[in-house]
Design a protein around this motif. Structure first.
Motif, PDB file in Angstrom:
ATOM      1  N   ALA A   1      36.218  40.809  52.828  1.00  0.00           N
ATOM      2  CA  ALA A   1      36.045  39.381  52.523  1.00  0.00           C
ATOM      3  C   ALA A   1      37.362  38.626  52.713  1.00  0.00           C
ATOM      4  CB  ALA A   1      35.533  39.215  51.088  1.00  0.00           C
ATOM      5  N   LYS A   2      38.482  39.273  52.393  1.00  0.00           N
ATOM      6  CA  LYS A   2      39.787  38.617  52.579  1.00  0.00           C
ATOM      7  C   LYS A   2      40.103  38.458  54.068  1.00  0.00           C
ATOM      8  CE  LYS A   2      42.286  41.080  49.647  1.00  0.00           C
ATOM      9  NZ  LYS A   2      43.145  41.611  48.617  1.00  0.00           N
ATOM     10  N   THR A   3      39.725  39.457  54.839  1.00  0.00           N
ATOM     11  CA  THR A   3      39.970  39.387  56.284  1.00  0.00           C
ATOM     12  C   THR A   3      39.109  38.292  56.905  1.00  0.00           C
ATOM     13  OG1 THR A   3      40.389  41.737  56.257  1.00  0.00           O
ATOM     14  CG2 THR A   3      39.999  40.772  58.407  1.00  0.00           C
ATOM     15  N   LYS A   4      37.855  38.216  56.461  1.00  0.00           N
ATOM     16  CA  LYS A   4      36.943  37.220  57.033  1.00  0.00           C
ATOM     17  C   LYS A   4      37.140  35.833  56.421  1.00  0.00           C
ATOM     18  CE  LYS A   4      34.725  39.819  59.906  1.00  0.00           C
ATOM     19  NZ  LYS A   4      34.791  39.541  61.343  1.00  0.00           N
ATOM     20  N   GLY A   5      37.925  35.774  55.340  1.00  0.00           N
ATOM     21  CA  GLY A   5      38.175  34.488  54.682  1.00  0.00           C
ATOM     22  C   GLY A   5      36.958  33.943  53.970  1.00  0.00           C
ATOM     23  N   ILE A   6      36.116  34.830  53.445  1.00  0.00           N
ATOM     24  CA  ILE A   6      34.866  34.366  52.815  1.00  0.00           C
ATOM     25  C   ILE A   6      34.859  34.587  51.306  1.00  0.00           C
ATOM     26  CG2 ILE A   6      33.375  34.559  54.837  1.00  0.00           C
ATOM     27  CD1 ILE A   6      32.533  37.331  53.827  1.00  0.00           C
ATOM     28  N   LEU A   7      36.011  34.937  50.749  1.00  0.00           N
ATOM     29  CA  LEU A   7      36.029  35.237  49.315  1.00  0.00           C
ATOM     30  C   LEU A   7      35.613  34.057  48.439  1.00  0.00           C
ATOM     31  CD1 LEU A   7      39.063  37.440  48.292  1.00  0.00           C
ATOM     32  CD2 LEU A   7      36.674  37.801  47.780  1.00  0.00           C
ATOM     33  N   GLY A   8      36.125  32.900  48.775  1.00  0.00           N
ATOM     34  CA  GLY A   8      35.856  31.764  47.900  1.00  0.00           C
ATOM     35  C   GLY A   8      34.642  30.951  48.304  1.00  0.00           C
ATOM     36  N   HIS A   9      34.005  31.326  49.415  1.00  0.00           N
ATOM     37  CA  HIS A   9      32.869  30.517  49.884  1.00  0.00           C
ATOM     38  C   HIS A   9      31.606  30.912  49.162  1.00  0.00           C
ATOM     39  CE1 HIS A   9      34.991  29.882  54.003  1.00  0.00           C
ATOM     40  NE2 HIS A   9      35.768  29.644  52.967  1.00  0.00           N
ATOM     41  N   TYR A  10      30.888  29.965  48.656  1.00  0.00           N
ATOM     42  CA  TYR A  10      29.573  30.286  48.071  1.00  0.00           C
ATOM     43  C   TYR A  10      28.579  29.209  48.429  1.00  0.00           C
ATOM     44  CZ  TYR A  10      26.461  32.883  45.210  1.00  0.00           C
ATOM     45  OH  TYR A  10      25.427  33.667  44.805  1.00  0.00           O
TER      46      TYR A  10
END
Lengths: 242, 258
Positions: B249-258
């Motif tokens: 998720a950190k690599t894809k940059g999707i951690l904070g997206h909801y």
């Protein structure tokens, strides 16, 4: 000193590769406040998220006093973040409880006196025992910033801390942050679109476009280059809007 | 270690503050559970007209123990998954991800702090159930703790796997209501004596508690060794899988997206 060393990041958006951060390097001294400015989607937030270990860079590294971002535990001790503003506090808790809770989450035991200092700084005394869900948006934002500052880390990263606030609250927050940064010699890295904020607080401005740093220097230098009186005019002129 | 204790006590304190602030919701939750037990008891009692008293006695014992195990697993899993989802939907996840202790350890600490609250619910529901069913089971507390530890660590391992997955697959949360059926299935799969099913998560831990406390088997060293090895294997697997999901998720940059 915070050193961002040749950091790059690409994302895959709908099957297309998009460069979010392109070989960004910058050095930020202790006590310096840096504002990152740029159009939407320029890579400001991604840059800050990489610096705070929330997004992994494809290449490059970030160091705080020679502690690498890869040494995550030690590096994260030195920083605090505020990305989501009012969403990063617990609305069921009061301002006092939020500060105590978020400090405790990092294993820091704060006494009431320490927390009261921030309550006073942000003029939250009248609301300190009121659940955050009943506070105004401005006061919620103050709580979120106070929670971030009360961790007392060496570097603070903030994403648009005055977004959506009225002029009065925004002005108060700018004043508080300016005083805090000057007194405590902390590093502040802040993304913002608020030109008043930049004029008031920035020791250095980074203008980012398509992931690249297009300008690095003081607010005065940028205004001089663009031959304008205000940062807003200078930025709009630079963008070809004025 | 001092820091871990501070985080744990902090979580515990705020779990109680939130519980107290929303005590009506908690009491309604308990009432729902209590009513389910009441109807289940009535069902077993009417079924009892067709079986001998010994069988009925065993079924009631198993129901009470099964209920205990189910609450531990369901609440444990639900706590860890909902904590991650709630943190993600609010912005608190960022504060957890950038925590020097590491987010997975923060969720482990949260799990144990929440379990204290779960245990309070259990301490209310189980005695009430015993009163309704007129079936008093004497729980040997040492035996209970010895058997509860593997159940908790196995549940935590599974929770970390599912919780990690919710960091990447955002819609997974909407499927968690199916989780209770999965738990029930895993609880009743024949896993003792050791069968291939015993290697599935939760199976052997829940079966051991049920069979030991309904006096169907005795607690042997071999069983205990298997339980601890099995549960810690799932716990370590949970930590590893969670880390992989977080890194992805950190690599894809999707951690904070909801």
């Amino acid at each position: 000193m915070l050193i961002v060393d040749r950091v790059s990041k690409k994302f895959n958006v709908n099957g297309k590769e998009k460069i979010a951060v392109d070989n960004v390097s910058v050095k930020i001294k202790k006590g310096e406040t840096v504002c990152i400015v740029g159009p939407n989607g320029a890579g400001k937030t991604t840059t800050v998220k990489i610096c705070s270990g929330f997004v992994s860079p494809d290449s490059g590294n970030v160091y705080y006093d020679s502690i690498s971002l890869l040494n995550r535990k030690k590096y994260l001790e030195k920083i605090s973040v505020l990305f989501e503003g009012i969403r990063s506090i617990n609305w069921a808790l009061t301002p006092l409880e939020n500060m105590e809770y978020l400090s405790g989450l990092r294993g820091i035991k704060k006494n009431k006196k320490d927390i009261e200092k921030y309550i006073e700084m942000f003029e939250l005394g009248d609301y300190k025992n009121q659940q955050c869900n009943s506070l105004s948006r401005g006061n919620q934002q103050k709580v979120a910033i106070a929670c971030c500052l009360c961790l007392e880390t060496d570097a603070v990263f903030m994403d648009e801390p005055t977004l959506g606030l009225d002029m009065e609250i925004s002005h108060k927050i700018i004043k508080i942050l300016k005083t805090y940064a000057q007194t405590n010699k902390k590093i502040f890295v802040i993304t913002t679109h608020d030109s008043d904020f930049i004029e008031e607080i920035a020791d250095k401005v980074l203008i980012i476009e398509k992931g690249k740093i297009m300008f690095e220097g003081s607010c005065e230098e940028f205004k001089a280059v663009q031959n304008t009186n205000t940062f807003k005019e200078a930025y709009l002129k630079y963008r070809g809007v004025l | 270690m001092k820091r871990v204790i501070t985080v744990f006590l902090n979580e515990l304190k705020y779990s109680f503050i939130i519980l107290n602030r929303y005590r009506i919701n908690w009491m309604f939750g308990l009432s729902n559970l209590f009513l389910s037990v009441l109807f289940l008891n009535l069902g077993i009692k009417s079924f009892g007209n067709y079986v001998t008293e010994n069988v009925l006695d065993l079924k009631l014992t198993q129901m009470i123990i099964g209920l205990f195990v189910f609450i531990v697993i369901a609440e444990g899993l639900n706590n860890i998954i909902s904590k991650i989802t709630q943190a993600k939907q609010s912005g608190v996840l960022e504060q957890i991800i950038v925590n020097p202790l590491g987010s997975k350890y923060i969720f482990v600490i949260k799990f144990f702090a929440d379990f204290v609250i779960v245990f309070i619910s259990i301490a209310i529901i189980i005695p009430l159930t015993m009163i309704i069913t007129s079936k008093i089971i004497s729980f040997n507390i040492y035996k209970l703790i010895i058997l509860l530890i593997p159940l908790l660590f196995c549940t935590l391992g599974v929770g970390l796997i599912l919780g990690g997955a919710t960091l990447v697959f955002k819609k997974l949360q909407s499927a968690t209501h199916l989780m209770q059926f999965l738990i029930l299935t895993l609880m009743v799969i024949p896993s003792y004596p050791i069968t291939p099913y015993s290697f599935l998560p939760i199976t052997v831990e829940s079966m051991a508690i049920n069979k030991v406390f309904s006096s169907q088997i005795s607690l042997s060293f071999g069983l205990l060794a298997f339980l601890y090895a099995h549960s810690f294997a799932y716990f370590i697997l949970g930590l590893l899988v969670y880390s992989k999901f977080e890194d992805y998720a950190k690599t894809k940059g999707i951690l904070g997206h909801y």
